[in-house]
Design an enzyme around this catalytic site. Structure first.
Site, mmCIF file in Angstrom:
data_model
loop_
_atom_site.group_PDB
_atom_site.id
_atom_site.type_symbol
_atom_site.label_atom_id
_atom_site.label_comp_id
_atom_site.label_asym_id
_atom_site.label_seq_id
_atom_site.Cartn_x
_atom_site.Cartn_y
_atom_site.Cartn_z
ATOM 1 N N CYS A 1 100.349 -19.432 -2.318
ATOM 2 C CA CYS A 1 99.630 -20.705 -2.303
ATOM 3 C C CYS A 1 100.423 -21.816 -2.966
ATOM 4 C CB CYS A 1 98.299 -20.554 -3.028
ATOM 5 S SG CYS A 1 98.528 -19.979 -4.702
ATOM 6 N N ASP B 1 100.827 -22.179 -6.164
ATOM 7 C CA ASP B 1 100.302 -22.505 -7.486
ATOM 8 C C ASP B 1 101.247 -21.999 -8.580
ATOM 9 O OD1 ASP B 1 98.208 -23.670 -6.268
ATOM 10 O OD2 ASP B 1 96.761 -22.100 -6.691
ATOM 11 N N CYS C 1 94.447 -23.024 -8.651
ATOM 12 C CA CYS C 1 93.053 -23.080 -8.221
ATOM 13 C C CYS C 1 92.118 -22.687 -9.361
ATOM 14 C CB CYS C 1 92.863 -22.129 -7.054
ATOM 15 S SG CYS C 1 92.942 -20.416 -7.567
ATOM 16 N N CYS D 1 95.086 -14.506 -7.251
ATOM 17 C CA CYS D 1 95.181 -15.574 -8.256
ATOM 18 C C CYS D 1 95.271 -14.988 -9.667
ATOM 19 C CB CYS D 1 93.966 -16.490 -8.178
ATOM 20 S SG CYS D 1 93.552 -17.011 -6.518
HETATM 21 FE FE1 FES Z 1 96.694 -20.127 -5.718
HETATM 22 FE FE2 FES Z 1 94.481 -19.141 -6.544
HETATM 23 S S1 FES Z 1 94.841 -20.038 -4.624
HETATM 24 S S2 FES Z 1 96.361 -19.119 -7.539
#
Ligand code: FES
Length: 147
Positions: A33, A35, A59, A103
């Site tokens: 993602c 992140d 997120c 995540c």
């Molecule tokens: Fe990226 Fe949760 S969607 S860490």
């Protein structure tokens, strides 16, 4: 879909921030993602984690799991902190929806990366700790590309 504990840690995350001159800093990214999570550890001479802070560009589930993970490692020894797996964090949060399980890996990997940084700086070896990947899910991504 989210437990009350997840919502609580998402809305009121504990230990957000950074530590100046931290004993160990770990940054990891989630290739799925994009992140990013960074964890700072303050470790004393008896190898106890005195303080821990985190920052995330992630997120809600990443925020909640990091918040819980920092609470679980605070005041613990390095070996105890090694037991704080993403599974342990999820259990402490009363679970996460299946699509959000990846995540919770960010927090575990970031703690490991920060411990690795600490170990390198101090020339020690932490039992059970492997060199962290900079991007989690790297292997998985590579496999997916074959299709
Ligand atoms: Fe990226 Fe949760 S969607 S860490």
């Amino acid at each position: 879909m989210y437990s009350e504990k997840v919502m609580d840690h998402f809305e009121h995350p504990r230990n957000v921030g950074e530590i100046e001159n931290a004993s160990g800093v770990g940054t990891v990214g989630n290739a799925k993602c994009g992140d990013i999570m960074r964890i700072y550890l303050d470790i004393d001479e008896s190898r106890i984690i005195r303080d821990v802070k985190f920052k995330t560009f992630g997120c809600g589930a990443a925020v909640a799991t990091s918040s819980m993970a920092t609470e679980l490692v605070k005041g613990k020894s390095i070996q105890e902190a090694m037991q704080v797996t993403n599974k342990a964090v999820m259990e402490a949060l009363d679970g996460l929806p299946p699509v959000k399980v990846h995540c919770s890996l960010l927090a575990e990997e970031a703690i490991h990366a920060a411990l690795w940084d600490y170990a390198e700086k101090h020339g020690i070896k932490i039992e059970g700790l492997e060199k962290p990947k900079s991007d989690i899910h790297e292997d998985e991504e590579a496999e997916e590309e074959e299709y």
